[in-house]
Design a protein around this motif. Sequence first.
Motif, mmCIF file in Angstrom:
data_model
loop_
_atom_site.group_PDB
_atom_site.id
_atom_site.type_symbol
_atom_site.label_atom_id
_atom_site.label_comp_id
_atom_site.label_asym_id
_atom_site.label_seq_id
_atom_site.Cartn_x
_atom_site.Cartn_y
_atom_site.Cartn_z
ATOM 1 N N THR A 115 0.797 -1.224 0.000
ATOM 2 C CA THR A 115 0.000 0.000 0.000
ATOM 3 C C THR A 115 0.831 1.275 0.000
ATOM 4 O OG1 THR A 115 -1.676 -1.209 1.257
ATOM 5 C CG2 THR A 115 -1.901 1.173 1.174
ATOM 6 N N GLU A 156 5.448 0.559 -2.150
ATOM 7 C CA GLU A 156 5.501 0.454 -3.610
ATOM 8 C C GLU A 156 5.462 1.839 -4.256
ATOM 9 O OE1 GLU A 156 6.022 -1.258 -7.209
ATOM 10 O OE2 GLU A 156 6.127 -2.260 -5.254
ATOM 11 N N ASN A 157 4.689 2.743 -3.673
ATOM 12 C CA ASN A 157 4.617 4.108 -4.182
ATOM 13 C C ASN A 157 5.819 4.927 -3.743
ATOM 14 O OD1 ASN A 157 2.997 5.803 -5.836
ATOM 15 N ND2 ASN A 157 2.208 6.865 -4.050
ATOM 16 N N TRP A 204 9.268 5.009 -5.777
ATOM 17 C CA TRP A 204 9.342 5.924 -6.921
ATOM 18 C C TRP A 204 9.522 7.362 -6.450
ATOM 19 C CZ3 TRP A 204 9.842 4.509 -11.892
ATOM 20 C CH2 TRP A 204 9.593 3.167 -12.187
ATOM 21 N N VAL A 236 -1.648 12.870 -8.031
ATOM 22 C CA VAL A 236 -0.951 12.043 -7.045
ATOM 23 C C VAL A 236 -1.479 12.380 -5.648
ATOM 24 C CG1 VAL A 236 1.280 11.490 -5.995
ATOM 25 C CG2 VAL A 236 1.123 11.851 -8.467
ATOM 26 N N GLY A 248 -4.709 10.858 -5.063
ATOM 27 C CA GLY A 248 -4.738 9.408 -5.058
ATOM 28 C C GLY A 248 -5.179 8.817 -6.382
ATOM 29 N N GLU A 294 -3.354 9.132 -9.249
ATOM 30 C CA GLU A 294 -2.156 8.825 -10.026
ATOM 31 C C GLU A 294 -1.081 8.326 -9.076
ATOM 32 O OE1 GLU A 294 -0.269 7.649 -12.352
ATOM 33 O OE2 GLU A 294 -0.878 9.163 -13.816
ATOM 34 N N THR A 295 -0.225 7.461 -9.566
ATOM 35 C CA THR A 295 0.869 6.936 -8.751
ATOM 36 C C THR A 295 2.136 7.754 -8.997
ATOM 37 O OG1 THR A 295 1.610 5.397 -10.467
ATOM 38 C CG2 THR A 295 -0.098 4.623 -8.936
ATOM 39 N N TYR A 296 3.085 7.608 -8.085
ATOM 40 C CA TYR A 296 4.368 8.259 -8.300
ATOM 41 C C TYR A 296 5.068 7.694 -9.533
ATOM 42 C CZ TYR A 296 5.172 11.438 -4.389
ATOM 43 O OH TYR A 296 5.142 12.510 -3.538
ATOM 44 N N LYS A 297 4.872 6.414 -9.791
ATOM 45 C CA LYS A 297 5.506 5.812 -10.964
ATOM 46 C C LYS A 297 5.068 6.525 -12.235
ATOM 47 C CE LYS A 297 6.070 1.472 -13.509
ATOM 48 N NZ LYS A 297 5.710 0.033 -13.574
#
Length: 400
Positions: free
Chosen positions: A324, A327-328, A331, A363, A366, A368-371
Amino acid sequence: MDRDYDVIVVGGGPGGSTAARFCAQAGLKTLLIEKERLPRYKPCGGCLSPKTVYLLSFDLSPVLENTIYGVKFSYCFEDSFSIQSTQPMAFLVMRDRFDQFLVKEALKRGAEILEGERVTRVKENEDWIEVELSKGKRLRCEYLIGADGAGSIVAKSLSLLPQKGSRKGIGLESEIPFEATAHFPKEDLHRIRLDFGRIPSGFCWVFPKREGLSVGIGGMFIDVGKSNLHQYFTHFLNGLSFLNKGEARKVMGHPLPSFYDEGQRVSHGRILLVGDAGYLIDPLTGEGIYYAIRSGMLAAESILQSKEKGILPSDLYQTAVRVTIFENFKWALFFARFVNRFNKLSYQTLRHYPELGNLYLQVLEGRETYKGFVERVKDRMRDLLRGRLSEKVKKAMARA
């Protein structure tokens, strides 16, 4: 062995109060221990991202100081540009009122609180955990949640603090009432200011709140031993045209224990660390409140699953945090290191491609992801330099 509580939560910040609220709501006998008496001031920008507000399931309007619809960026007060939105970009709070509000929500759900009492030691046994208080009293519980911030006593008692590769950023902040300002721009009342380049490996900010401004500097990569932070802060204040010169201001510092590695431990046996205690701070922006609340929820969920399955909560929680949050964060950490190394290039890329600012808002929401954000920034950086990337920049960009 008799236990006093099912769950003891150490620390009454957003992560601790959230964990206590969820545990008590699920029927667990829960005690929240806070070393100060609430409300208590805490140096913090108090900036809530939209996803933080979405995460909480109750009305925050009683403690919201301001709603932000714009950001003004600058580099040493030059090359400025702004991003505006018709939707809220952020919400500002004062941590004394905000934290007390969240604690009251936990108490409504059945949690108990012990204020003005400091935890000095934690001892983990096979079936229970002993918590020793500063006045000598000892309490026993089945599960313990450490939400006691940077330099966590809970983490220290169990040797859960990182041994190497970790990093603590730092922030300095002052609260400046509007009476101490001269003609603060009306257009900035619902806009925050972020200035880069003035402090090595960090940034400066101005957050307008109900009664004044929260003004500060900070960053994740600041070498405290080699930086005169108070001098940087003074220079920043002197550069703000709307501040009266010579005002005496109380400046307070606070550590920022940032995420540093996917393998970092946030749990052991029946003991779980949330928020700053587990180094769960965004390594790019220093955002910590969202991750404190999210990890508090994950800790409570892991304890409930632990009781249901008859297993220890440690691995359940570690896996949940990795999927959760970590993983974010990995990046965000890559990009933070790149920005730290190529500060001006990163700023110019953002200035030339303001849509990146709008993407970062996703981001914060929530969506969009940092990746995804980092990949878009890399593409725009290539466009900006049109193939004239130095070998140093190419190697740095290739690491992710």
